[in-house]
Write a protein that holds these residues in place. Structure first.
Motif, mmCIF file in Angstrom:
data_model
loop_
_atom_site.group_PDB
_atom_site.id
_atom_site.type_symbol
_atom_site.label_atom_id
_atom_site.label_comp_id
_atom_site.label_asym_id
_atom_site.label_seq_id
_atom_site.Cartn_x
_atom_site.Cartn_y
_atom_site.Cartn_z
ATOM 1 N N PRO A 59 0.822 -1.209 0.000
ATOM 2 C CA PRO A 59 0.000 0.000 0.000
ATOM 3 C C PRO A 59 0.863 1.270 0.000
ATOM 4 C CG PRO A 59 -0.112 -1.096 2.143
ATOM 5 C CD PRO A 59 0.656 -2.000 1.220
ATOM 6 N N PHE A 60 2.164 1.118 0.241
ATOM 7 C CA PHE A 60 3.090 2.246 0.245
ATOM 8 C C PHE A 60 3.895 2.366 -1.045
ATOM 9 C CE2 PHE A 60 2.501 0.878 4.647
ATOM 10 C CZ PHE A 60 1.959 2.048 5.182
ATOM 11 N N ALA A 61 3.585 1.535 -2.035
ATOM 12 C CA ALA A 61 4.363 1.511 -3.282
ATOM 13 C C ALA A 61 4.426 2.884 -3.943
ATOM 14 C CB ALA A 61 3.805 0.470 -4.243
ATOM 15 N N ALA A 62 3.320 3.601 -3.982
ATOM 16 C CA ALA A 62 3.317 4.919 -4.643
ATOM 17 C C ALA A 62 4.271 5.887 -3.941
ATOM 18 C CB ALA A 62 1.907 5.499 -4.692
ATOM 19 N N GLN A 63 4.247 5.900 -2.603
ATOM 20 C CA GLN A 63 5.142 6.803 -1.860
ATOM 21 C C GLN A 63 6.600 6.384 -2.022
ATOM 22 O OE1 GLN A 63 2.208 5.494 -0.568
ATOM 23 N NE2 GLN A 63 1.635 6.613 1.261
ATOM 24 N N ILE A 64 6.847 5.072 -2.022
ATOM 25 C CA ILE A 64 8.219 4.581 -2.197
ATOM 26 C C ILE A 64 8.714 4.927 -3.596
ATOM 27 C CG2 ILE A 64 9.638 2.487 -2.336
ATOM 28 C CD1 ILE A 64 7.788 1.359 -0.056
ATOM 29 N N CYS A 65 7.850 4.765 -4.592
ATOM 30 C CA CYS A 65 8.233 5.123 -5.969
ATOM 31 C C CYS A 65 8.500 6.618 -6.098
ATOM 32 C CB CYS A 65 7.159 4.682 -6.954
ATOM 33 S SG CYS A 65 7.175 2.892 -7.257
ATOM 34 N N LYS A 66 7.735 7.437 -5.400
ATOM 35 C CA LYS A 66 7.960 8.890 -5.430
ATOM 36 C C LYS A 66 9.345 9.217 -4.866
ATOM 37 C CE LYS A 66 5.793 13.242 -3.979
ATOM 38 N NZ LYS A 66 6.949 13.924 -3.421
ATOM 39 N N LEU A 67 9.676 8.620 -3.724
ATOM 40 C CA LEU A 67 10.993 8.833 -3.119
ATOM 41 C C LEU A 67 12.092 8.266 -4.017
ATOM 42 C CD1 LEU A 67 12.731 9.804 -0.771
ATOM 43 C CD2 LEU A 67 12.290 7.603 0.356
ATOM 44 N N CYS A 68 11.838 7.108 -4.613
ATOM 45 C CA CYS A 68 12.811 6.497 -5.517
ATOM 46 C C CYS A 68 13.109 7.448 -6.683
ATOM 47 C CB CYS A 68 12.293 5.154 -6.027
ATOM 48 S SG CYS A 68 13.499 4.226 -7.005
ATOM 49 N N ALA A 69 12.065 8.066 -7.232
ATOM 50 C CA ALA A 69 12.252 9.004 -8.341
ATOM 51 C C ALA A 69 13.144 10.169 -7.925
ATOM 52 C CB ALA A 69 10.901 9.521 -8.827
ATOM 53 N N GLU A 70 12.932 10.690 -6.713
ATOM 54 C CA GLU A 70 13.738 11.818 -6.220
ATOM 55 C C GLU A 70 15.201 11.419 -6.050
ATOM 56 O OE1 GLU A 70 11.984 13.564 -2.691
ATOM 57 O OE2 GLU A 70 9.984 13.477 -3.595
ATOM 58 N N ILE A 71 15.430 10.246 -5.485
ATOM 59 C CA ILE A 71 16.808 9.788 -5.255
ATOM 60 C C ILE A 71 17.490 9.451 -6.583
ATOM 61 C CG2 ILE A 71 18.222 7.964 -4.208
ATOM 62 C CD1 ILE A 71 16.205 7.988 -1.845
ATOM 63 N N CYS A 72 16.746 8.835 -7.503
ATOM 64 C CA CYS A 72 17.306 8.530 -8.827
ATOM 65 C C CYS A 72 17.704 9.815 -9.553
ATOM 66 C CB CYS A 72 16.302 7.756 -9.673
ATOM 67 S SG CYS A 72 16.127 6.024 -9.199
ATOM 68 N N GLU A 73 16.854 10.823 -9.461
ATOM 69 C CA GLU A 73 17.155 12.123 -10.085
ATOM 70 C C GLU A 73 18.441 12.709 -9.499
ATOM 71 O OE1 GLU A 73 16.053 15.031 -12.886
ATOM 72 O OE2 GLU A 73 14.684 13.430 -12.314
ATOM 73 N N ALA A 74 18.566 12.665 -8.176
ATOM 74 C CA ALA A 74 19.763 13.194 -7.510
ATOM 75 C C ALA A 74 21.012 12.408 -7.916
ATOM 76 C CB ALA A 74 19.577 13.158 -5.991
ATOM 77 N N CYS A 75 20.875 11.092 -7.987
ATOM 78 C CA CYS A 75 22.014 10.258 -8.384
ATOM 79 C C CYS A 75 22.392 10.548 -9.837
ATOM 80 C CB CYS A 75 21.672 8.779 -8.193
ATOM 81 S SG CYS A 75 23.070 7.667 -8.445
ATOM 82 N N GLY A 76 21.392 10.657 -10.697
ATOM 83 C CA GLY A 76 21.656 10.990 -12.098
ATOM 84 C C GLY A 76 22.381 12.315 -12.240
ATOM 85 N N ASN A 77 21.933 13.302 -11.456
ATOM 86 C CA ASN A 77 22.568 14.627 -11.506
ATOM 87 C C ASN A 77 24.018 14.570 -11.046
ATOM 88 O OD1 ASN A 77 20.195 15.741 -12.474
ATOM 89 N ND2 ASN A 77 19.532 16.493 -10.481
ATOM 90 N N GLU A 78 24.294 13.765 -10.017
ATOM 91 C CA GLU A 78 25.661 13.623 -9.527
ATOM 92 C C GLU A 78 26.528 12.891 -10.549
ATOM 93 O OE1 GLU A 78 29.127 13.826 -7.602
ATOM 94 O OE2 GLU A 78 27.325 14.942 -7.033
ATOM 95 N N CYS A 79 26.021 11.791 -11.080
ATOM 96 C CA CYS A 79 26.799 11.011 -12.049
ATOM 97 C C CYS A 79 27.079 11.818 -13.316
ATOM 98 C CB CYS A 79 26.067 9.716 -12.399
ATOM 99 S SG CYS A 79 26.134 8.477 -11.092
ATOM 100 N N LYS A 80 26.128 12.638 -13.712
ATOM 101 C CA LYS A 80 26.262 13.443 -14.937
ATOM 102 C C LYS A 80 27.463 14.396 -14.850
ATOM 103 C CE LYS A 80 23.938 13.841 -18.771
ATOM 104 N NZ LYS A 80 24.140 12.761 -19.708
#
Length: 106
Positions: A59-80
């Protein structure tokens, strides 16, 4: 976007982060790669959690996916920021995963 497509994006991102993390540790100037290594670890961990949450229909999948998107974006920005091939490939996987997770978070 389906759970299966998002799960695959998370798997691809997690694998890219793990490859990047390992390759960063082998770079000549590891100190310069510290933030990249840290975000790779966090990103791989949240991707694993997002995968589990979607597979178990949490039931928390949507919230976890939202947080995952934020962390993925931050990681992508750092790796870039880094010119290494592994960092550039990781950034691309992170951005794809962030997009997929955002669509699951709605």
């Amino acid at each position: 976007m389906t759970y299966e497509e998002c799960i695959q994006a998370c798997i691809d991102c997690m694998e890219a982060c793990n490859r990047c993390y390992d390759a960063c540790l082998k770079e000549e100037n590891v100190k310069m790669m510290v933030e990249c290594i840290r975000t790779d670890r966090e990103c791989a961990d949240i991707c694993a959690l997002a995968i589990k949450s979607m597979q178990s229909n949490s039931p928390f999948a949507a919230q976890i996916c939202k947080l995952c998107a934020e962390i993925c974006e931050a990681c992508g920005n750092e790796c870039k920021k880094h010119d290494h091939q592994h960092c550039q490939e990781c950034a691309e996987a992170c951005y794809r995963c962030a997009e997929a997770c955002r669509s699951m978070a709605k």
